[in-house]
Design a protein around this motif. Structure first.
Motif, mmCIF file in Angstrom:
data_model
loop_
_atom_site.group_PDB
_atom_site.id
_atom_site.type_symbol
_atom_site.label_atom_id
_atom_site.label_comp_id
_atom_site.label_asym_id
_atom_site.label_seq_id
_atom_site.Cartn_x
_atom_site.Cartn_y
_atom_site.Cartn_z
ATOM 1 N N PRO A 191 0.823 -1.205 0.000
ATOM 2 C CA PRO A 191 0.000 0.000 0.000
ATOM 3 C C PRO A 191 0.862 1.263 0.000
ATOM 4 O O PRO A 191 1.971 1.268 0.525
ATOM 5 C CB PRO A 191 -0.817 -0.106 1.296
ATOM 6 N N THR A 205 -0.630 9.952 1.244
ATOM 7 C CA THR A 205 -1.788 10.333 0.450
ATOM 8 C C THR A 205 -1.374 10.700 -0.970
ATOM 9 O O THR A 205 -2.064 10.360 -1.933
ATOM 10 C CB THR A 205 -2.514 11.531 1.117
ATOM 11 N N ARG A 246 -0.824 7.572 -2.965
ATOM 12 C CA ARG A 246 -2.116 6.963 -3.291
ATOM 13 C C ARG A 246 -2.795 7.727 -4.436
ATOM 14 O O ARG A 246 -3.354 7.126 -5.338
ATOM 15 C CB ARG A 246 -3.021 6.943 -2.047
#
Length: 123
Positions: free
Chosen positions: A95, A99, A102
């Protein structure tokens, strides 16, 4: 170059590595589903090789001691998905750490949704 025991060791190891390092290991065999979606696995490969040896005198001839080794790491990266002439990469990465990471990862998906929305509005 003359054949030496260390060269023979290296040749054997390198020939075995060549057998393992193959384009099909990095970009796998495509799989097509009954609904005409093609999925192609993609991997990252890294390898290392080390070899060493020494000759030492003996009473009647020269002796040799040596060894070598190799290691290969194959790590899945993702899948290429081909559907209706469109190609999409699905990553299997850890992951994102922030932010921003992402958001960068989502840009292709956001563009795809925006294009679909615009196409819908045109109709």
């Amino acid at each position: 170059m003359d054949n030496t025991p260390i060269r023979d060791l290296m040749d054997v190891t390198m020939s075995k590595l060549k057998e393992l390092v193959d384009a099909n290991t990095v970009v796998g065999t495509p799989v097509t589903t009954p609904d005409d979606i093609t999925v192609i696995p993609v991997s990252k490969m890294s390898f290392a090789f080390a070899s060493g040896g020494s000759e030492f005198p003996q009473k009647e001839k020269t002796g040799f001691g040596g060894g070598n080794g190799a290691g290969i790491k194959v790590e899945p990266v993702g899948f290429l998905v081909i559907k209706d002439g469109n190609v999409r990469m699905i990553n299997i990465a850890p992951p994102p750490e922030s932010t921003v990471d992402r958001l960068i990862e989502l840009i292709p998906e956001i563009i795809e949704h925006a294009e679909a929305f615009i196409d819908k509005r045109k109709k």
